[in-house]
Motif scaffolding. Structure first.
Motif, PDB file in Angstrom:
ATOM      1  N   MET A 148       0.821  -1.203   0.000  1.00 43.51           N
ATOM      2  CA  MET A 148       0.000   0.000   0.000  1.00 43.51           C
ATOM      3  C   MET A 148       0.861   1.261   0.000  1.00 43.51           C
ATOM      4  N   GLN A 149       1.984   1.222   0.728  1.00 43.31           N
ATOM      5  CA  GLN A 149       2.897   2.364   0.747  1.00 43.31           C
ATOM      6  C   GLN A 149       3.424   2.674  -0.652  1.00 43.31           C
ATOM      7  N   VAL A 150       3.743   1.635  -1.396  1.00 40.15           N
ATOM      8  CA  VAL A 150       4.348   1.790  -2.717  1.00 40.15           C
ATOM      9  C   VAL A 150       3.316   2.197  -3.777  1.00 40.15           C
ATOM     10  N   LEU A 151       2.109   1.645  -3.695  1.00 42.16           N
ATOM     11  CA  LEU A 151       1.137   1.772  -4.784  1.00 42.16           C
ATOM     12  C   LEU A 151       0.173   2.943  -4.662  1.00 42.16           C
ATOM     13  N   TYR A 152      -0.118   3.373  -3.441  1.00 39.02           N
ATOM     14  CA  TYR A 152      -1.223   4.318  -3.271  1.00 39.02           C
ATOM     15  C   TYR A 152      -0.817   5.616  -2.591  1.00 39.02           C
ATOM     16  N   ASP A 153      -1.685   6.628  -2.780  1.00 39.80           N
ATOM     17  CA  ASP A 153      -1.472   7.900  -2.097  1.00 39.80           C
ATOM     18  C   ASP A 153      -2.031   7.823  -0.682  1.00 39.80           C
ATOM     19  N   ALA A 154      -1.769   8.870   0.087  1.00 42.03           N
ATOM     20  CA  ALA A 154      -2.142   8.869   1.507  1.00 42.03           C
ATOM     21  C   ALA A 154      -3.646   8.749   1.706  1.00 42.03           C
ATOM     22  N   ASP A 155      -4.436   9.392   0.846  1.00 45.03           N
ATOM     23  CA  ASP A 155      -5.890   9.356   0.993  1.00 45.03           C
ATOM     24  C   ASP A 155      -6.433   7.943   0.783  1.00 45.03           C
ATOM     25  N   THR A 156      -5.938   7.263  -0.255  1.00 45.60           N
ATOM     26  CA  THR A 156      -6.385   5.892  -0.524  1.00 45.60           C
ATOM     27  C   THR A 156      -5.993   4.955   0.615  1.00 45.60           C
ATOM     28  N   ILE A 157      -4.762   5.137   1.106  1.00 37.55           N
ATOM     29  CA  ILE A 157      -4.301   4.305   2.229  1.00 37.55           C
ATOM     30  C   ILE A 157      -5.184   4.525   3.451  1.00 37.55           C
ATOM     31  N   GLN A 158      -5.497   5.784   3.741  1.00 37.64           N
ATOM     32  CA  GLN A 158      -6.312   6.097   4.917  1.00 37.64           C
ATOM     33  C   GLN A 158      -7.701   5.484   4.812  1.00 37.64           C
ATOM     34  N   ARG A 159      -8.327   5.587   3.635  1.00 36.61           N
ATOM     35  CA  ARG A 159      -9.679   5.023   3.464  1.00 36.61           C
ATOM     36  C   ARG A 159      -9.671   3.509   3.556  1.00 36.61           C
ATOM     37  N   THR A 160      -8.600   2.895   3.057  1.00 37.95           N
ATOM     38  CA  THR A 160      -8.493   1.433   3.151  1.00 37.95           C
ATOM     39  C   THR A 160      -8.295   0.994   4.594  1.00 37.95           C
ATOM     40  N   LEU A 161      -7.409   1.708   5.296  1.00 35.23           N
ATOM     41  CA  LEU A 161      -7.092   1.333   6.682  1.00 35.23           C
ATOM     42  C   LEU A 161      -8.294   1.495   7.612  1.00 35.23           C
ATOM     43  N   GLU A 162      -9.197   2.401   7.278  1.00 36.31           N
ATOM     44  CA  GLU A 162     -10.401   2.551   8.102  1.00 36.31           C
ATOM     45  C   GLU A 162     -11.186   1.244   8.151  1.00 36.31           C
ATOM     46  N   TRP A 163     -11.219   0.533   7.028  1.00 38.56           N
ATOM     47  CA  TRP A 163     -11.934  -0.753   6.981  1.00 38.56           C
ATOM     48  C   TRP A 163     -11.077  -1.890   7.538  1.00 38.56           C
ATOM     49  N   VAL A 164      -9.787  -1.844   7.262  1.00 32.98           N
ATOM     50  CA  VAL A 164      -8.888  -2.863   7.820  1.00 32.98           C
ATOM     51  C   VAL A 164      -8.915  -2.820   9.347  1.00 32.98           C
ATOM     52  N   ASN A 165      -9.050  -1.616   9.889  1.00 32.23           N
ATOM     53  CA  ASN A 165      -9.057  -1.461  11.338  1.00 32.23           C
ATOM     54  C   ASN A 165     -10.314  -2.034  11.991  1.00 32.23           C
ATOM     55  N   VAL A 166     -11.332  -2.333  11.194  1.00 31.05           N
ATOM     56  CA  VAL A 166     -12.500  -3.027  11.745  1.00 31.05           C
ATOM     57  C   VAL A 166     -12.069  -4.377  12.315  1.00 31.05           C
ATOM     58  N   VAL A 167     -11.123  -5.019  11.609  1.00 31.16           N
ATOM     59  CA  VAL A 167     -10.604  -6.309  12.079  1.00 31.16           C
ATOM     60  C   VAL A 167      -9.591  -6.111  13.199  1.00 31.16           C
ATOM     61  N   GLY A 168      -8.589  -5.231  12.969  1.00 34.53           N
ATOM     62  CA  GLY A 168      -7.540  -5.025  13.968  1.00 34.53           C
ATOM     63  C   GLY A 168      -8.067  -4.388  15.241  1.00 34.53           C
ATOM     64  N   GLY A 169      -8.758  -3.252  15.078  1.00 33.22           N
ATOM     65  CA  GLY A 169      -9.306  -2.576  16.248  1.00 33.22           C
ATOM     66  C   GLY A 169     -10.380  -3.401  16.933  1.00 33.22           C
ATOM     67  N   GLY A 170     -11.155  -4.131  16.138  1.00 29.99           N
ATOM     68  CA  GLY A 170     -12.188  -4.990  16.719  1.00 29.99           C
ATOM     69  C   GLY A 170     -11.592  -6.093  17.563  1.00 29.99           C
ATOM     70  N   TYR A 171     -10.478  -6.673  17.088  1.00 29.14           N
ATOM     71  CA  TYR A 171      -9.831  -7.741  17.853  1.00 29.14           C
ATOM     72  C   TYR A 171      -9.262  -7.215  19.167  1.00 29.14           C
ATOM     73  N   VAL A 172      -8.628  -6.041  19.118  1.00 28.82           N
ATOM     74  CA  VAL A 172      -8.083  -5.443  20.348  1.00 28.82           C
ATOM     75  C   VAL A 172      -9.209  -5.160  21.340  1.00 28.82           C
ATOM     76  N   ARG A 173     -10.344  -4.687  20.842  1.00 28.74           N
ATOM     77  CA  ARG A 173     -11.478  -4.424  21.729  1.00 28.74           C
ATOM     78  C   ARG A 173     -12.009  -5.716  22.359  1.00 28.74           C
ATOM     79  N   LEU A 174     -12.014  -6.794  21.590  1.00 26.71           N
ATOM     80  CA  LEU A 174     -12.449  -8.074  22.154  1.00 26.71           C
ATOM     81  C   LEU A 174     -11.516  -8.509  23.282  1.00 26.71           C
ATOM     82  N   LEU A 175     -10.212  -8.313  23.085  1.00 24.52           N
ATOM     83  CA  LEU A 175      -9.261  -8.650  24.143  1.00 24.52           C
ATOM     84  C   LEU A 175      -9.466  -7.756  25.364  1.00 24.52           C
ATOM     85  N   GLN A 176      -9.667  -6.480  25.106  1.00 24.87           N
ATOM     86  CA  GLN A 176      -9.920  -5.563  26.219  1.00 24.87           C
ATOM     87  C   GLN A 176     -11.222  -5.929  26.941  1.00 24.87           C
TER      88      GLN A 176
END
Length: 461
Positions: free
Chosen positions: A46-74
């Motif tokens: 993603m760093q190589v292929l996309y601009d900052a805006d595209t990366i940010q919009r993608t990470l918002e959805w990726v964080n559903v998995v990452g942030g969701g998992y951390v919340r489950l642990l918490q």
């Protein structure tokens, strides 16, 4: 939007691959490693292929998995700590055993924190790092203003007041995570409940046994919940690593490369110190690190010592042969007391960088002893989440008569350093538990020697 959807489709495909590995009987360790590799690869792509805006919009959805998992642990941290320590204390024969476990575990945590402070001092001095070499940008100046505002409230809290704050006025409020020291409050409440059960067993054995039976049933239920969440670890690690790599700014990393390298070197040295301490009490350090590395991998990606508590306890009890009582104490206390990376190395490095600008001789024995002492005592109550290192700096630097603005100048590379610091924090807690168990003669050597894996149907605690 189309590019974001394509990225998400690729991410889902990678998760399906991880699921296939589980279906083929792959161990949790291997699946965590695979998820880590997938996350690094996806982040770099993603760093190589996309601009900052595209990366940010993608990470918002990726964080559903990452942030969701951390919340489950918490979500399971407080119930696990409460029930596990309550159960562990209620099964002790007397309060003396509890005192030995607490004193030894805390002593090791504080001892390793003092060592980590010294390591931070000498690595920083060897690299010749100085606050005078850092440049302030707009983001750093804004962060400095926030820190100056925060330090006013932190500095007003004396050490005796901090110690008193560990005693919960309202344990139910601490169960909501209302303060950085909430976990300690829950531990204190659970200990007193456990002691009450011991007295009940002595005075009214029949009623006490019914209470113990209820605790055991509740503990079995919580451990079932822990198992369900643990199965999601590879997916959480992949998502979290994707976010860290894709969200990092290469230019910022290069501009502060000296501090980054020095930090990782100091952290690496402390891992070696942990291994040496384990070896001194007769524990095979290589086997220890082999067994705990999935826990360290999650701590590295999540940047949360508190969220890692369930994995920490599970690894100690089921792979290292540490009894539940010691494992729960070391994991819980280690998340907020004696963090070797956040509360030990980081404040020491900042202090050494500031000292030359104030005409202070870093190698002056009195100043050095004062710094190490302050860092060790200030390690009580450091928050077990991302940003705990900054909280530690806000306590240490004002006590040493130093400005806190330097912490703001490192904001660009903070996540990259915090990952390794958190892994060291968690390893310090597991080291304290393992050494305490060994010194007290309570380690199950058969479990430690076994070629087991955290992904293979753990027994209910």
């Amino acid at each position: 939007m189309l590019i974001v959807l394509i990225n998400l489709a690729i991410f889902v495909l990678l998760m399906l691959v991880l699921g296939k590995l589980s279906g083929r009987g792959q161990s949790l360790s291997r699946r965590v490693l695979t998820g880590l590799v997938f996350g690094v690869g996806a982040g770099f792509a993603m760093q190589v292929l996309y601009d900052a805006d595209t990366i940010q919009r993608t990470l918002e959805w990726v964080n559903v998995v990452g942030g969701g998992y951390v919340r489950l642990l918490q979500m399971i941290v407080i119930p696990l700590v409460l029930v596990s320590i309550l159960g562990a204390v209620s099964r002790l024969h007397n309060a003396t055993s509890l005192g030995k476990i607490s004193v030894l575990t805390l002593g090791i945590l504080l001892f390793t924190t003092a060592i980590s402070a010294l390591v931070g001092v000498f690595v920083t001095y060897s690299f010749g790092l100085s606050a005078a070499d850092l440049v302030q940008g707009a983001r750093e100046l804004a962060r400095a203003e926030q820190l100056e505002a925060t330090v006013a409230s932190v500095a007003n809290l004396s050490m005796p007041q901090l110690l008193v704050s560990f005693i919960p006025r309202n344990p139910f409020a601490d169960m909501t995570g209302a303060s950085p020291t909430s976990i300690i409050g829950v531990v204190v409440f659970a200990v007193f409940l456990g002691l009450a059960v011991l007295t009940l067993l002595k005075d009214e054995p029949e009623l006490g046994q019914r209470v113990v039976g209820g605790i055991e049933a509740l503990q079995a239920l919580i451990m079932r919940l822990v198992r369900l969440v643990m199965k999601l670890t590879p997916y959480g690690v992949m998502a979290l690593m994707t976010k860290v790599i894709a969200g990092s700014n290469l230019q910022d990393v290069l501009s502060l490369a000296g501090f980054l390298v020095a930090s990782y070197l100091a952290i690496a040295i402390m891992f070696v110190v942990h291994g040496l301490l384990l070896g001194l009490v007769g524990v095979n350090a290589k086997r220890f690190f082999t067994k705990v590395w999935p826990v360290l991998a999650f701590a590295f990606t999540s940047r949360s010592s508190a969220a890692t508590i369930p994995l920490n306890v599970q690894a100690q009890t089921q792979k290292l042969g540490v009894p539940e009582s010691i494992a729960n104490f070391s994991a819980s206390f280690g998340a907020t007391i004696g963090q070797n990376g956040c509360a030990g190395i980081y404040p020491a490095m900042l202090a050494v960088m500031i000292a030359p600008t104030m005409g202070i001789d870093v190698l002056d024995p009195l100043w050095l002893a004062t710094l190490v002492g302050v860092i060790t005592l200030a390690s009580f109550g450091v928050a077990g989440v991302g940003g705990g290192a900054t909280f530690a700096a806000l306590i240490v630097l004002p006590i040493m008569g130093m400005p806190v603005a330097l912490a703001a100048l490192l904001i660009s590379i903070e996540p990259l350093i915090d990952m390794a610091r958190t892994a060291l924090n968690v390893n310090g807690a597991m080291t304290a538990g393992t050494i305490s168990s060994k010194l007290l003669g309570q380690t199950d050597e058969a479990v430690f020697a076994a070629d087991n894996d955290a992904g293979q149907r753990p027994a209910v605690a």
